[in-house]
Enzyme design. Structure first.
Site, mmCIF file in Angstrom:
data_model
loop_
_atom_site.group_PDB
_atom_site.id
_atom_site.type_symbol
_atom_site.label_atom_id
_atom_site.label_comp_id
_atom_site.label_asym_id
_atom_site.label_seq_id
_atom_site.Cartn_x
_atom_site.Cartn_y
_atom_site.Cartn_z
ATOM 1 N N TYR A 146 -0.835 -5.757 12.152
ATOM 2 C CA TYR A 146 -2.401 -6.100 12.001
ATOM 3 C C TYR A 146 -2.942 -5.843 13.044
ATOM 4 C CZ TYR A 146 -1.309 -7.974 7.167
ATOM 5 O OH TYR A 146 -0.672 -8.099 5.904
ATOM 6 N N TYR A 203 -0.011 -10.788 14.128
ATOM 7 C CA TYR A 203 0.878 -9.912 13.762
ATOM 8 C C TYR A 203 0.623 -8.321 14.124
ATOM 9 C CZ TYR A 203 3.495 -6.778 10.081
ATOM 10 O OH TYR A 203 4.317 -6.095 9.348
ATOM 11 N N CYS A 224 1.032 -1.181 -0.006
ATOM 12 C CA CYS A 224 -0.014 -0.210 -0.188
ATOM 13 C C CYS A 224 0.982 1.324 -0.043
ATOM 14 C CB CYS A 224 -0.951 0.002 1.254
ATOM 15 S SG CYS A 224 -2.050 1.556 1.232
#
Length: 568
Positions: free
Chosen positions: A511, A508, A177
């Site tokens: 995240y 993670y 991203c």
């Protein structure tokens, strides 16, 4: 943002505060005292602070606040807003902010790009202000020694653009991203499609500049081994304000190859996904194949199916890739017509779902300089020629130009044993029932299996087949609708329980998932922190806590999932 003199700001706050009852302190009185403190600390500075203050009285406030809000779940009318936003232009502004925030017990949230999935850089349940780093985005690339200094407010796209300006055979392992802020992405791990070849972003950081709780500007040498270790994978916002990272550039071929192949249940997707689990992490480290599974509507009738999308980057030519895949993963049926050769930076554009136009044909594509958030990278689309389309969506790929247009929920897991075929059939059935949530698998192996779990705070290394992301996006701006879609994501995560890592069930850190626990930063801070810390960092959590206790004993740098201090 329109500049406004500090005297005017203070006048309006004084006037408003005068009209309020004097019996108890208010958010306005706290803000007024904080602003006075900032003014006092900048009176003799060469860098006046008045031009970087944005309060609710400033017409620019909504724009500055919302421009870097990436998850609309935390932009509701009920969401608590910051008392003010500071957009520092110089390190002295940050030093003043830390000093005054400590003096007035005001929580500081640090924002570099706003991509933290739970939005904890721009909301809080207690009075707070935002230190927004977007003005600090200098990037200095040195191809001779293959390094770059990148300030925390720069985006991943800007960083790759600057590298591509200097060389078409250099890159850096980052996520796909382009609008992610460097500060948060690099400090928490940094997954990307070069991870099997070169590891994570944090595995390629060689130095840093940081302001600590005492206002000191430190680098790797002056902060010490433990401190540097903590901010390269443990989340820097728990330890200080990162100004910049020095990264080690990695080498890539002048031409790489990508493919994006789709298979449905009717095209034997279950068998192919089953084989993928046995193959993807054992392929040569130059190959990265991401698998995304999502529900699709078959255009003939209302029947739903699962679409499995296999998207790959190969650091080599297409002929070599097809030959290798047909030997090692023939079930996918890859053909040369499925492959496209391009430069490394063009492959990044391809992965982000931006269209490859004339501005991307040579050199550094300027689309990477666009800091406006675009949500198309969150969903993999079929081409408009496909018989299948995402459930409940248009068949034609849509490029949504509107910023901040997505409500979302994310969760994560790690797969250590292949999911059996009957397990895959079960998961596909459940996904079709839920309809919205997607699964994305990022393969391990290669360099990831060779780095020890304690080398960085990020512990998820050898013995892992892939990382799994659960993703749900929606448009409805309604609290009940948000709860509905969040619950769908949690349900899919629950269905996957028998197949993923445990105990603990690993997750993670980048995240971010508040379902794992929230730290209220009170007397039970350590135990609340352990609830999510053990999942994010495993055995490295205790070392992070000891480092935190040593360098920030009063827990100034804190948020809903920060590293806690040891109980006194």
């Amino acid at each position: 943002m329109r500049n406004i003199s500090l005297e005017i700001v203070l006048f309006y706050f004084s006037l408003f505060s005068f009209l309020l009852p004097l019996s108890c302190p208010t958010s306005d009185s706290v803000t007024h005292a904080f602003l006075e403190c900032l003014e006092n600390h900048s009176q003799f500075s060469s860098y006046p602070i008045s031009g970087i203050i944005c309060t609710p009285n400033n017409s620019s406030y909504p724009t500055v606040l919302q421009h870097y809000i990436r998850n609309l779940r935390y932009n509701m009318s009920t969401t608590q807003k910051p008392l003010l936003i500071l957009t520092p232009m110089h390190e002295s502004h940050i030093q003043s902010a830390i000093t005054c925030a400590k003096t007035h017990s005001l929580q500081m949230k640090i924002r570099s790009g706003g991509h933290d999935y739970e939005g904890i850089s721009y909301w809080s349940e207690v009075p707070f202000f935002i230190l927004d780093m977007f003005n600090l985005r200098s990037i200095k690339v040195n191809i001779e020694d293959e390094t770059a200094w990148v300030q925390a407010g720069a985006t991943v796209g800007e960083m790759l653009y600057k590298i591509a300006e200097k060389s078409n055979t250099h890159g850096f392992p980052v996520g796909v991203c382009p609008t992610m802020g460097v500060g948060g992405h690099l400090s928490g791990g940094g997954y990307g499609y070069l991870m099997r070849k070169y590891g994570l972003s944090v595995d390629n950081i060689v130095d840093a500049q940081l302001i600590d709780v005492n206002g000191r500007v430190l680098n790797r040498e002056t902060m010490g081994k433990d401190f540097f270790w903590a901010i390269t994978g443990g989340g820097a916002s728990s330890f200080g304000v990162v100004l910049a990272y020095k990264i080690k550039l990695v080498r890539v071929p002048a031409k790489v190859t990508v493919f994006d192949v789709h298979r449905t249940l009717e095209q034997n997707a279950t068998e192919i996904v089953y084989r993928y689990q046995h193959v993807a992490h054992k392929l040569p480290k130059e190959i990265f194949i991401r698998l995304t599974m999502m529900v699709m509507n078959i255009t003939e009738g209302n029947k739903k199916t699962i679409n499995a999308s296999f998207m790959s980057l190969f650091l080599g030519d297409s002929e070599t890739l097809v030959s290798l895949m047909n030997k090692r993963f023939p079930e996918l049926g890859l053909k040369k017509k499925d492959c496209k050769e391009m430069s490394f930076v063009q492959s990044y554009i391809k992965w982000t779902n931006y269209a490859l136009g004339t501005n991307c044909d040579i050199g550094a594509p300027k689309v990477l300089l666009n800091r406006a958030y675009n949500s198309t990278h969150l969903t993999r689309w079929h081409s408009s020629k496909s018989r299948y389309r995402p459930s409940g969506r248009s068949r034609t790929p849509q490029f949504q130009k509107k910023k901040n247009s997505t409500h979302l929920k994310r969760k994560s897991d790690y797969l250590k044993e292949p999911i059996p075929k009957d397990g895959l059939e079960y998961i596909c059935k459940r996904m079709i029932e839920l309809e919205k949530p997607m699964l994305t698998f990022n393969p391990y192996g290669g360099k990831m299996a060779k780095i020890t779990p304690s080398a960085k705070p990020f512990p998820h290394r050898a013995g892992i087949i892939c990382k799994i992301q659960y993703a749900t996006n929606w448009k409805e701006n309604d609290v009940k609708e948000s709860e509905h879609y969040v619950n769908l994501t949690i349900m899919l995560h629950t269905y996957m329980t028998p197949f993923v890592s445990k105990p603990p069930r690993e997750a993670y850190f980048n995240y971010r998932d508040l379902d794992l626990g929230i730290n209220h930063n009170g007397h039970g801070s350590y135990f609340e922190g352990a609830a999510y810390g053990d999942k994010y960092f495993k055995h490295n959590f205790k070392r992070l806590v000891h480092i935190k206790t040593k360098i920030d004993p009063d827990n100034f740098f804190r948020h809903e999932q920060s590293i806690p201090t040891l109980p006194s």
